[in-house]
Design an enzyme around this catalytic site. Sequence first.
Site, PDB file in Angstrom:
ATOM      1  CB  SER A 273      -0.830   0.065   1.420  1.00 37.21           C
ATOM      2  OG  SER A 273      -1.949   0.553   1.086  1.00 37.21           O
TER       3      SER A 273
ATOM      4  CG  ASN B 115       2.841   2.720  -7.191  1.00 42.67           C
ATOM      5  OD1 ASN B 115       1.664   3.416  -6.934  1.00 42.67           O
ATOM      6  ND2 ASN B 115       2.778   1.501  -7.393  1.00 42.67           N
ATOM      7  CB  CYS B 116       1.185   8.215  -7.798  1.00 39.45           C
ATOM      8  SG  CYS B 116       0.076   6.945  -8.565  1.00 39.45           S
TER       9      CYS B 116
ATOM     10  CB  THR C 148      -7.937 -14.654 -16.077  1.00 40.28           C
ATOM     11  OG1 THR C 148      -8.203 -15.842 -15.391  1.00 40.28           O
ATOM     12  CG2 THR C 148      -7.271 -13.833 -15.331  1.00 40.28           C
TER      13      THR C 148
ATOM     14  N   PRO D  40     -12.087 -18.936 -14.606  1.00 40.52           N
ATOM     15  CG  PRO D  40     -14.012 -20.018 -14.588  1.00 40.52           C
ATOM     16  CD  PRO D  40     -12.785 -19.739 -15.035  1.00 40.52           C
TER      17      PRO D  40
ATOM     18  CE1 TYR E 174     -13.791 -12.036 -10.360  1.00 39.72           C
ATOM     19  CE2 TYR E 174     -12.870 -13.663  -9.190  1.00 39.72           C
ATOM     20  CZ  TYR E 174     -13.617 -13.299  -9.599  1.00 39.72           C
ATOM     21  OH  TYR E 174     -15.128 -13.852  -9.245  1.00 39.72           O
TER      22      TYR E 174
ATOM     23  N   GLY F  37      -5.582  -4.073 -12.537  1.00 38.14           N
ATOM     24  CA  GLY F  37      -4.421  -3.079 -12.493  1.00 38.14           C
ATOM     25  C   GLY F  37      -3.398  -3.134 -14.139  1.00 38.14           C
ATOM     26  CG  ASP F  38      -0.119  -0.785 -13.916  1.00 37.53           C
ATOM     27  OD1 ASP F  38      -1.241  -0.023 -13.906  1.00 37.53           O
ATOM     28  OD2 ASP F  38       0.821  -0.222 -13.480  1.00 37.53           O
TER      29      ASP F  38
ATOM     30  CE1 TYR G 296     -17.629  33.744 -13.125  1.00 43.67           C
ATOM     31  CE2 TYR G 296     -19.850  34.483 -12.730  1.00 43.67           C
ATOM     32  CZ  TYR G 296     -18.497  34.806 -12.848  1.00 43.67           C
ATOM     33  OH  TYR G 296     -18.534  36.269 -12.958  1.00 43.67           O
TER      34      TYR G 296
HETATM   35  C1  LIG Z   1       6.806   6.356 -10.229  1.00 44.24           C
HETATM   36  C2  LIG Z   1       5.266   6.110 -10.685  1.00 44.24           C
HETATM   37  C3  LIG Z   1       4.562   7.197 -10.740  1.00 44.24           C
HETATM   38  C4  LIG Z   1       3.226   7.144 -10.954  1.00 44.24           C
HETATM   39  N1  LIG Z   1       2.417   8.080 -11.238  1.00 44.24           N
HETATM   40  C5  LIG Z   1       0.996   7.797 -11.342  1.00 44.24           C
HETATM   41  C6  LIG Z   1       0.225   9.161 -11.402  1.00 44.24           C
HETATM   42  O1  LIG Z   1       0.510  10.136 -10.888  1.00 44.24           O
HETATM   43  N2  LIG Z   1      -1.123   8.762 -11.563  1.00 44.24           N
HETATM   44  C7  LIG Z   1      -1.697   7.555 -11.925  1.00 44.24           C
HETATM   45  O2  LIG Z   1      -2.649   7.272 -12.260  1.00 44.24           O
HETATM   46  N3  LIG Z   1      -0.798   6.370 -11.794  1.00 44.24           N
HETATM   47  C8  LIG Z   1       0.723   6.418 -11.752  1.00 44.24           C
HETATM   48  N4  LIG Z   1       1.316   5.696 -11.527  1.00 44.24           N
HETATM   49  C9  LIG Z   1       0.855   4.065 -12.111  1.00 44.24           C
HETATM   50  C10 LIG Z   1       0.109   3.584 -10.859  1.00 44.24           C
HETATM   51  O3  LIG Z   1       1.149   3.567  -9.679  1.00 44.24           O
HETATM   52  C11 LIG Z   1      -0.143   2.254 -11.303  1.00 44.24           C
HETATM   53  O4  LIG Z   1      -0.960   2.197 -12.423  1.00 44.24           O
HETATM   54  C12 LIG Z   1      -0.786   1.493 -10.280  1.00 44.24           C
HETATM   55  O5  LIG Z   1       0.104   1.238  -9.157  1.00 44.24           O
HETATM   56  C13 LIG Z   1      -1.097  -0.045 -10.917  1.00 44.24           C
HETATM   57  O6  LIG Z   1      -1.445  -0.783  -9.599  1.00 44.24           O
HETATM   58  P1  LIG Z   1      -1.219  -2.449  -9.595  1.00 44.24           P
HETATM   59  O7  LIG Z   1      -1.872  -2.771  -8.641  1.00 44.24           O
HETATM   60  O8  LIG Z   1      -1.451  -3.042 -11.047  1.00 44.24           O
HETATM   61  O9  LIG Z   1       0.402  -2.596  -9.623  1.00 44.24           O
HETATM   62  P2  LIG Z   1       1.090  -2.095  -8.612  1.00 44.24           P
HETATM   63  O10 LIG Z   1       0.651  -0.711  -7.822  1.00 44.24           O
HETATM   64  O11 LIG Z   1       2.677  -1.586  -9.176  1.00 44.24           O
HETATM   65  O12 LIG Z   1       1.640  -3.153  -7.596  1.00 44.24           O
HETATM   66  C14 LIG Z   1       1.958  -4.342  -7.919  1.00 44.24           C
HETATM   67  C15 LIG Z   1       2.515  -5.160  -6.782  1.00 44.24           C
HETATM   68  O13 LIG Z   1       2.872  -6.481  -7.084  1.00 44.24           O
HETATM   69  C16 LIG Z   1       4.093  -6.785  -6.559  1.00 44.24           C
HETATM   70  N5  LIG Z   1       4.285  -8.075  -7.317  1.00 44.24           N
HETATM   71  C17 LIG Z   1       4.851  -8.366  -8.579  1.00 44.24           C
HETATM   72  N6  LIG Z   1       4.674  -9.584  -8.764  1.00 44.24           N
HETATM   73  C18 LIG Z   1       4.531 -10.266  -7.710  1.00 44.24           C
HETATM   74  C19 LIG Z   1       4.833 -11.752  -7.361  1.00 44.24           C
HETATM   75  N7  LIG Z   1       5.053 -12.574  -8.338  1.00 44.24           N
HETATM   76  N8  LIG Z   1       4.701 -11.983  -6.254  1.00 44.24           N
HETATM   77  C20 LIG Z   1       4.288 -10.886  -5.214  1.00 44.24           C
HETATM   78  N9  LIG Z   1       4.188  -9.784  -5.366  1.00 44.24           N
HETATM   79  C21 LIG Z   1       4.365  -9.325  -6.563  1.00 44.24           C
HETATM   80  C22 LIG Z   1       4.919  -5.807  -6.895  1.00 44.24           C
HETATM   81  O14 LIG Z   1       6.159  -5.984  -6.028  1.00 44.24           O
HETATM   82  C23 LIG Z   1       4.135  -4.661  -6.802  1.00 44.24           C
HETATM   83  O15 LIG Z   1       4.416  -4.015  -5.328  1.00 44.24           O
HETATM   84  C24 LIG Z   1       2.818   5.767 -11.216  1.00 44.24           C
HETATM   85  C25 LIG Z   1       3.598   4.686 -11.269  1.00 44.24           C
HETATM   86  C26 LIG Z   1       5.019   4.730 -10.941  1.00 44.24           C
HETATM   87  C27 LIG Z   1       5.863   3.761 -10.831  1.00 44.24           C
END
Ligand SMILES: Cc1cc2nc3c(=O)[nH]c(=O)nc-3n(C[C@H](O)[C@H](O)[C@H](O)COP(=O)(O)OP(=O)(O)OC[C@H]3O[C@@H](n4cnc5c(N)ncnc54)[C@H](O)[C@@H]3O)c2cc1C
Length: 545
Positions: A39, A42-43, A267, A270, A273, A276-277, A420
Amino acid sequence: MKRIVIVGGVAGGMSAATRMRRLDESAEIIVLEKSGYVSYANCGLPYFVGGVIEKESDLLLQTPESLHIRFRLDVRVKSEVLNIDSAGKSVVVKNLETGAEYQLQYDKLVLSPGASPIVPNIPGADRAFTLRTVEDVELIAGAVAIKPKSAVVIGGGFIGVEIAENLRHKGIATAIIEATAQVLAPLDPEMVSFVHAELLKQGVALHLSNGVSEIGPDSVTLADGSKIPADLVIMAIGVRPDTSLAKGAGLTIGTRGGIEVNEHHQTSNPDIYAIGDAAQKTDALDGGATLVPLANLANRHGRVVADHIAGVKTRTVAAIGTAIVKVFDLTIATTGWNEKRLSAAGMKFLTIHTHPNSHAGYYPDAKQMSIKLLIEPNTGRILGSQAVGTDGVDKRIDVIATAIRAGLTAPELADLELAYAPPFSSAKDPVNMLGYISENVLSGLVSTVDWSKLEAELAAGAVLIDVRSASEFANGTIPGAINISVDELRDRKSEIPTRKLLIVHCQVGQRGHTAALLLTELGFTVKNLDGGYRTWRNSPAGLTN
Ligand SMILES: Cc1cc2nc3c(=O)[nH]c(=O)nc-3n(C[C@H](O)[C@H](O)[C@H](O)COP(=O)(O)OP(=O)(O)OC[C@H]3O[C@@H](n4cnc5c(N)ncnc54)[C@H](O)[C@@H]3O)c2cc1C
């Protein structure tokens, strides 16, 4: 008792976990996170590098302990999921502190492993830092603490420009190397020029349309052979969905390279899931697959997944792609598709450019911004928007994103009853103005010419009239323009060529609109240059003149 295992304990994963607990007190919820933190913001990471966020602890929104106290979550950091046995419904987890591996059964598995920074295969790439996790930022902050003189940021995307700004805050001579002709790909060229100017003004060197061929011990060699000093190198050329676990489990990977999911984010299995990215999204505009690696959708989809597992009725959330970034004194925000993408998809569109004030011009500190709206010609559907300015950009793009989500047409932006008072806006808010202009253009009341078509129209014989004042004209105009101010048009009518297409332009398009309607009434065939001189001046056409 149902066991839900979540891979990834940040945006998507933690949203799913906490929502899940709120809906089901009896479920066993285990969050597995391979980094040492959950938690985390990262942003906010780039701002820690620059010292804007002073304490690392401010980036850490929760800890495994706090999540246990409030939500009874079983959060295991430094726990990497190595593989998934989808048939046996289990994962293999490695405790990264002890090296021990163990198997964990699940009833439902949620994958939110995020994306991995792309690191190209060039000599010396291992010296470059990437920025994704708290551990990454600790390394960068450590390198900044020994006071490097120079830094090179490879890649001019959102993270690249944010980290460049923060390195400048630390007094480091910073350059951005970008393979394409511009930073911030979601912006079209006439909008990004403001950003280029701001970066240069703030001392960031820009090397556009140039790649990196080698990273040396204290420099970076560019594709054109030039060398740039680089005590510090940050690689920020983009991210790719982390699909390694999904691939290993035989889950379907979609056409865009993310994990394919249905409308419930399930995915091809079923019980698994993905959010995120790492997961593909459905694009709101064309219904196709897309990737939007941003925090809003990761959080939103985490919640939707928890709802679905808990049997709560969910709504399908398609992705519009709304983003915002700060580049020194500028705010840049975008929503929907840009012109490049619409053109590449062969879609028809109309453009509208405006340069309104953030609030009433007579109230102190009004700041000019630039907004571009892209519209579908026949339907008036809003296809996308981009805005750049120092104040008020965020709310305009958020309103337009809301309008897109609500299915409003561009002319209907005129109907929005927005708050406004002079310190905040104008009685006709910039968003309302976009609606008025859309109405005028779509109804055929006035014809406009986009900056990119001006040269061709002039080559075909059109006459360009600059309807600004003589002093504005003297300060710079579009080559070939004659100057008759809007207030003189009636009196100087005899000077205006007949039987030719007239293109009028003013500074931002507003007086041009009045002039176009007047000249039409007087019997001429007229088009107004969309966005006026300011749009043209900042476009590739204007910048090369
Ligand atoms: C520097 C930076 C700035 C950003 N700024 C913005 C912003 O201003 N606005 C915005 O909308 N978005 C921003 N983003 C993007 C945003 O942070 C991501 O879109 C979002 O965090 C994605 O969420 P997520 O849960 O998919 O992945 P994440 O939040 O990246 O979390 C994924 C986690 O999974 C863990 N993980 C991966 N593989 C495994 C595994 N095999 N086993 C256990 N754990 C694992 C990783 O360690 C990671 O901590 C930014 C990203 C970064 C890096």
